[in-house]
Structure formats: structure tokens, C-alpha cells
Scaffold this motif. Structure first.
Motif, short mmCIF file in Angstrom:
data_model
loop_
_atom_site.label_atom_id
_atom_site.label_comp_id
_atom_site.label_asym_id
_atom_site.label_seq_id
_atom_site.Cartn_x
_atom_site.Cartn_y
_atom_site.Cartn_z
N TRP A 1 1.32 -1.30 -0.22
CA TRP A 1 0.23 0.05 0.39
C TRP A 1 0.71 1.46 0.27
O TRP A 1 0.59 2.04 -0.89
CB TRP A 1 -1.06 -0.13 1.12
N GLU B 1 4.04 1.58 -1.08
CA GLU B 1 5.16 1.41 -2.98
C GLU B 1 3.72 2.11 -3.62
O GLU B 1 3.64 2.03 -4.91
CB GLU B 1 5.93 -0.01 -2.43
N GLY B 2 2.31 2.29 -3.07
CA GLY B 2 1.09 2.32 -4.49
C GLY B 2 1.02 1.62 -5.17
O GLY B 2 0.69 1.20 -6.74
N ARG B 3 1.41 -0.52 -4.91
CA ARG B 3 1.47 -1.61 -5.24
C ARG B 3 0.10 -2.33 -5.16
O ARG B 3 -0.28 -3.53 -4.28
CB ARG B 3 2.41 -2.34 -4.79
N THR B 4 -0.97 -1.70 -5.36
CA THR B 4 -2.30 -1.91 -4.79
C THR B 4 -3.21 -3.22 -5.10
O THR B 4 -4.01 -4.04 -4.55
CB THR B 4 -4.08 -0.92 -5.57
#
Length: 82
Positions: free
Chosen positions: A56, A58-61
Motif C-alpha cells: 500500500w 509503495e502504491g502497488r494496489t
């Protein structure tokens, strides 16, 4: 007191501490690998939450949601995974 190797490998506290050291050093890939290994060696709700939180942050949904789904299957009573 010395730990036997299996006790060391399955220690959630040790895995989380190792992850935090790498995270604080901005070694994200190493932190991710530590959590991957922790999920295999000492699977606990806390390890799954930390894994999802890392993705989350790291923006890796897609990865975050996959970890949450799998964690919920393993630990359905863990509120932090919902």
C-alpha cells in the motif's frame, strides 16, 4: 539462551525486526523479500498485515489486495486484514 534453528526461523518478532531495519534503510525490495520469507516460515496475521501495508505504501494496489485476500483466507478473525 540460544535458539534452535527452527525456533529462530519461526520467530515472528525476528522477521518483523529484520523487515523494519530494511524498511527504515529504504531497502524496499529487501524488506519485501523478508516479508515474503516470513509469510512462508512463520505465517501470522501480523506478517500478512505488514506485507499488505508495505505494498500500500509503495502504491502497488494489486499486490496489496492479493495479500489481503490471501491473508483473510488464512486469518479470517484478524480485524486488521479487513
Amino acid at each position: 539462551m540460544l535458539f534452535r534453528s527452527q525456533e529462530f526461523i519461526s520467530s515472528e518478532k525476528i522477521w518483523i525486526a529484520a523487515y523494519q531495519i530494511e524498511w527504515e534503510a529504504q531497502e524496499i525490495d529487501r524488506a519485501r523479500e523478508i516479508l515474503r520469507r516470513a509469510r512462508t516460515n512463520c505465517s501470522s496475521a501480523r506478517v500478512w498485515v505488514k506485507s499488505a501495508l508495505l505494498e500500500w505504501e509503495e502504491g502497488r494496489t494489486a499486490e496489496e489486495l492479493a495479500l489481503l485476500r490471501e491473508g483473510i483466507q488464512k486469518f479470517s478473525d484478524a480485524d486488521k486484514l479487513h
